[in-house]
Design an enzyme around this catalytic site. Structure first.
Site, PDB file in Angstrom:
ATOM      1  N   GLU A   7       6.857  12.243   6.360  1.00  0.00           N
ATOM      2  CA  GLU A   7       6.157  13.120   5.406  1.00  0.00           C
ATOM      3  C   GLU A   7       5.172  14.085   6.043  1.00  0.00           C
ATOM      4  O   GLU A   7       4.728  15.037   5.399  1.00  0.00           O
ATOM      5  CB  GLU A   7       5.438  12.285   4.325  1.00  0.00           C
ATOM      6  CG  GLU A   7       4.285  11.444   4.818  1.00  0.00           C
ATOM      7  CD  GLU A   7       4.723  10.086   5.319  1.00  0.00           C
ATOM      8  OE1 GLU A   7       3.987   9.126   5.073  1.00  0.00           O
ATOM      9  OE2 GLU A   7       5.775   9.971   5.967  1.00  0.00           O
ATOM     10  N   ASP A  78       5.957   6.704   4.278  1.00  0.00           N
ATOM     11  CA  ASP A  78       5.082   5.532   4.152  1.00  0.00           C
ATOM     12  C   ASP A  78       5.654   4.490   3.189  1.00  0.00           C
ATOM     13  O   ASP A  78       6.293   4.846   2.187  1.00  0.00           O
ATOM     14  CB  ASP A  78       3.693   5.957   3.653  1.00  0.00           C
ATOM     15  CG  ASP A  78       2.925   6.729   4.701  1.00  0.00           C
ATOM     16  OD1 ASP A  78       3.324   6.686   5.874  1.00  0.00           O
ATOM     17  OD2 ASP A  78       1.916   7.367   4.344  1.00  0.00           O
ATOM     18  N   ASP A  80       4.383   2.869   0.793  1.00  0.00           N
ATOM     19  CA  ASP A  80       3.619   2.675  -0.437  1.00  0.00           C
ATOM     20  C   ASP A  80       4.305   3.438  -1.567  1.00  0.00           C
ATOM     21  O   ASP A  80       5.390   3.992  -1.400  1.00  0.00           O
ATOM     22  CB  ASP A  80       2.164   3.130  -0.252  1.00  0.00           C
ATOM     23  CG  ASP A  80       2.063   4.575   0.215  1.00  0.00           C
ATOM     24  OD1 ASP A  80       3.094   5.289   0.209  1.00  0.00           O
ATOM     25  OD2 ASP A  80       0.951   5.002   0.578  1.00  0.00           O
ATOM     26  N   GLU A  82       3.650   6.346  -3.044  1.00  0.00           N
ATOM     27  CA  GLU A  82       3.868   7.768  -2.789  1.00  0.00           C
ATOM     28  C   GLU A  82       4.975   7.974  -1.753  1.00  0.00           C
ATOM     29  O   GLU A  82       5.848   8.828  -1.903  1.00  0.00           O
ATOM     30  CB  GLU A  82       2.568   8.432  -2.305  1.00  0.00           C
ATOM     31  CG  GLU A  82       1.451   8.446  -3.343  1.00  0.00           C
ATOM     32  CD  GLU A  82       1.779   9.257  -4.573  1.00  0.00           C
ATOM     33  OE1 GLU A  82       2.459  10.295  -4.448  1.00  0.00           O
ATOM     34  OE2 GLU A  82       1.360   8.860  -5.677  1.00  0.00           O
ATOM     35  N   TYR A 274      -3.702   6.049  11.335  1.00  0.00           N
ATOM     36  CA  TYR A 274      -3.769   6.777  10.071  1.00  0.00           C
ATOM     37  C   TYR A 274      -5.036   6.404   9.305  1.00  0.00           C
ATOM     38  O   TYR A 274      -5.370   5.227   9.169  1.00  0.00           O
ATOM     39  CB  TYR A 274      -2.535   6.478   9.228  1.00  0.00           C
ATOM     40  CG  TYR A 274      -2.339   7.421   8.078  1.00  0.00           C
ATOM     41  CD1 TYR A 274      -2.333   8.795   8.273  1.00  0.00           C
ATOM     42  CD2 TYR A 274      -2.152   6.938   6.789  1.00  0.00           C
ATOM     43  CE1 TYR A 274      -2.147   9.672   7.211  1.00  0.00           C
ATOM     44  CE2 TYR A 274      -1.956   7.807   5.725  1.00  0.00           C
ATOM     45  CZ  TYR A 274      -1.959   9.170   5.946  1.00  0.00           C
ATOM     46  OH  TYR A 274      -1.784  10.029   4.884  1.00  0.00           O
ATOM     47  N   ARG A 276      -5.921   7.053   6.122  1.00  0.00           N
ATOM     48  CA  ARG A 276      -5.867   6.803   4.676  1.00  0.00           C
ATOM     49  C   ARG A 276      -5.180   5.460   4.473  1.00  0.00           C
ATOM     50  O   ARG A 276      -3.957   5.373   4.422  1.00  0.00           O
ATOM     51  CB  ARG A 276      -5.122   7.925   3.951  1.00  0.00           C
ATOM     52  CG  ARG A 276      -5.835   9.268   4.034  1.00  0.00           C
ATOM     53  CD  ARG A 276      -5.131  10.349   3.222  1.00  0.00           C
ATOM     54  NE  ARG A 276      -5.881  11.604   3.273  1.00  0.00           N
ATOM     55  CZ  ARG A 276      -5.647  12.587   4.134  1.00  0.00           C
ATOM     56  NH1 ARG A 276      -4.664  12.454   5.017  1.00  0.00           N
ATOM     57  NH2 ARG A 276      -6.348  13.701   4.110  1.00  0.00           N
ATOM     58  N   HIS A 321      -0.386   0.800   5.646  1.00  0.00           N
ATOM     59  CA  HIS A 321      -0.745   1.089   7.039  1.00  0.00           C
ATOM     60  C   HIS A 321      -1.691   0.012   7.538  1.00  0.00           C
ATOM     61  O   HIS A 321      -2.276  -0.733   6.751  1.00  0.00           O
ATOM     62  CB  HIS A 321      -1.454   2.442   7.135  1.00  0.00           C
ATOM     63  CG  HIS A 321      -0.664   3.574   6.555  1.00  0.00           C
ATOM     64  ND1 HIS A 321       0.322   4.221   7.252  1.00  0.00           N
ATOM     65  CD2 HIS A 321      -0.720   4.154   5.337  1.00  0.00           C
ATOM     66  CE1 HIS A 321       0.849   5.158   6.487  1.00  0.00           C
ATOM     67  NE2 HIS A 321       0.239   5.145   5.325  1.00  0.00           N
TER      68      HIS A 321
END
Length: 463
Positions: A7, A78, A80, A82, A274, A276, A321
């Site tokens: 992404e 990722d 998750d 999103e 990462y 976030r 993450h």
């Protein structure tokens, strides 16, 4: 040639570093499809079916991905909600081409190669969860925003998360306005070389404290009990997005937005993982390297017998993450390209090394001193072993003089002080982020935008 789609360009560079020229790696630049900007885009009459479109600014990216000739297409966004939704949208736009889905929770060479060796499929439960949140965002925004235009002013918009943040602030303000302070008094007895505080006595008025002081002026003060115990202080877990933002706010006075901008720069330079994340997990490789560093740099006594693993407290954490840490623990603490980057990098570096260092040990001493029907108590706190606190400025303890049970003490002075109970404090950026996290509101990527939005739209004022 196999194609891997991630992404972000930064993630693409990281994967390229580990995989060499074995794969072609491209970035989708986030979501490639979304609800249309100019209308609701949700069919409320037919099970809230969403209408997805490719945004104009993403058409070139989509065209490029569609035109790439690849033997195998691997989606590595990722793991998750999103990230799963991004992969699902990409797969839908690849004209029926067969895709594989891989996930990894830490961007390390071993984790990436293990994921490539065992590909899976898109997790539709996560996709559906993301769609539900996105549709709810749109319904709240489109249906409630016109109410704000009529009641407050044009141009405002309601948001599923920012509205809750504003409500927390409003409720806190109401608590403050409704608060009625209550008077109370404290009493300290001053002896040679130390002080002791009156315990277990509620004193509400000046008349009460004056009567107590008068009775204590002629009292004798003798040590009746001395209690010593060992206290161990554990290190803090490694940083998540919210705890990094809170620490930078408390230590540097930074806004959440500024912290994330500096962290983004460090991440893009490959200096930190990462930034976030809601997880306190750490890559096994990183833990092994930092344990070697602690042993060689500080000595074996600073190294715990076993690695420390931290459990993420939030029940709604996605843990896509690992925690925020330096990519290389052995490097200099001054790794950034400017002062802000150096300060934040050192903060992250210290927290990571400290989280795997031995506990700090203190000797706590409590001394009881009865007088008339009252009891005074003094506390001492002496550091025996600094442990993880070796990485920080030495914490000054309060040491008591040598005392023994039966010692008669000479009173130098009685010091009464008046106080009033205080209302709960207004939120700071740091404490609001903490509250949002505790309630499970928002995600690591949204804390800073939430804080900025409620201020930019003048729902709240930062004083």
């Amino acid at each position: 040639m196999s194609l891997i789609i991630v992404e972000s360009p930064t993630k693409a560079k990281t994967l390229a570093r580990f995989l060499g020229g074995e794969y072609q790696i491209e970035a989708s630049m986030g979501h490639v499809r979304d609800l249309p900007e100019s209308k609701l885009g949700v069919d409320v009459e037919h099970d809230f079916a969403p209408e997805y479109v490719v945004a104009d600014k993403k058409k070139e990216t989509v065209k490029k991905l569609q035109e790439i000739k690849a033997d195998k297409i691997i989606l590595a966004t990722d793991p998750d909600r999103e990230g799963e939704a991004i992969s699902w949208h990409i797969a839908a736009l690849l004209d029926g081409k067969k895709v594989q889905r891989i996930t990894f929770h830490e961007i390390t060479e071993s984790a990436i190669k293990a994921a490539l060796a065992a590909p899976g499929t898109i997790n539709m439960q996560l996709v559906d969860a993301q769609q539900a949140r996105r549709i709810l965002d749109r319904l709240v925004g489109y249906k409630l925003s016109p109410l704000l235009w009529r009641k407050v002013r044009k141009g405002l918009s309601a948001g599923r998360v920012q509205s809750v943040a504003v409500r927390l602030i409003v409720e806190r303000e109401r608590e403050i306005l409704a608060f009625k302070p209550e008077e109370y008094w404290e009493l300290v007895a001053q002896f040679k070389d130390f002080e002791a505080k009156l315990t277990k006595t509620e004193i509400k008025t000046k008349e009460e404290i004056d009567a107590i002081v008068e009775s204590l002026k002629v009292a004798s003060y003798k040590v009746s009990n001395i209690e010593k115990k060992e206290i161990k202080r554990s290190p803090y877990p490694p940083f998540t997005t919210s705890t990094l933002q809170q620490a930078a706010s408390n230590l540097f006075g930074w806004s959440a937005k500024r912290t994330m901008q500096v962290a983004q720069n460090l991440y893009e330079q490959g200096l930190i993982t990462y930034h976030r994340t809601d997880s306190t997990n750490l890559a096994i490789e990183a833990v092994s390297r930092v344990r070697d560093y602690i042993s060689s740099e500080f000595g074996p006594k600073y190294l715990p017998a076993e690695p420390k693993f931290y459990k993420t407290k939030s029940k709604v954490a996605q843990e896509a993450h690992e925690a925020i840490r330096p990519t290389e623990v052995l490097g200099s603490r001054d790794q950034g390209s400017d002062r802000d980057q150096n300060r934040l990098y050192e903060l992250i570096w210290k927290r990571f090394v400290a989280c795997q260092t031995a506990e700090a040990v203190y000797e706590q001493t409590g001394v009881d001193i009865p007088a008339v029907q009252y009891l005074f108590r003094a506390y001492g706190n002496k550091q025996v072993f600094d442990g993880w606190q070796k990485l920080y400025e030495r914490e000054e303890g309060v040491e008591l003089p040598a005392l023994a049970v039966g010692d008669l003490l000479e009173l130098l002075k009685l010091i009464p002080s008046q106080h009033f109970t205080e209302p709960p404090p207004r939120f700071t950026e740091a404490s609001l982020i903490k509250a949002l996290e505790e309630y499970g509101i928002g995600r690591p990527s949204t804390y800073a935008p939430i804080i900025s939005t409620v201020q930019d739209r003048q729902y709240v004022e930062k004083v």
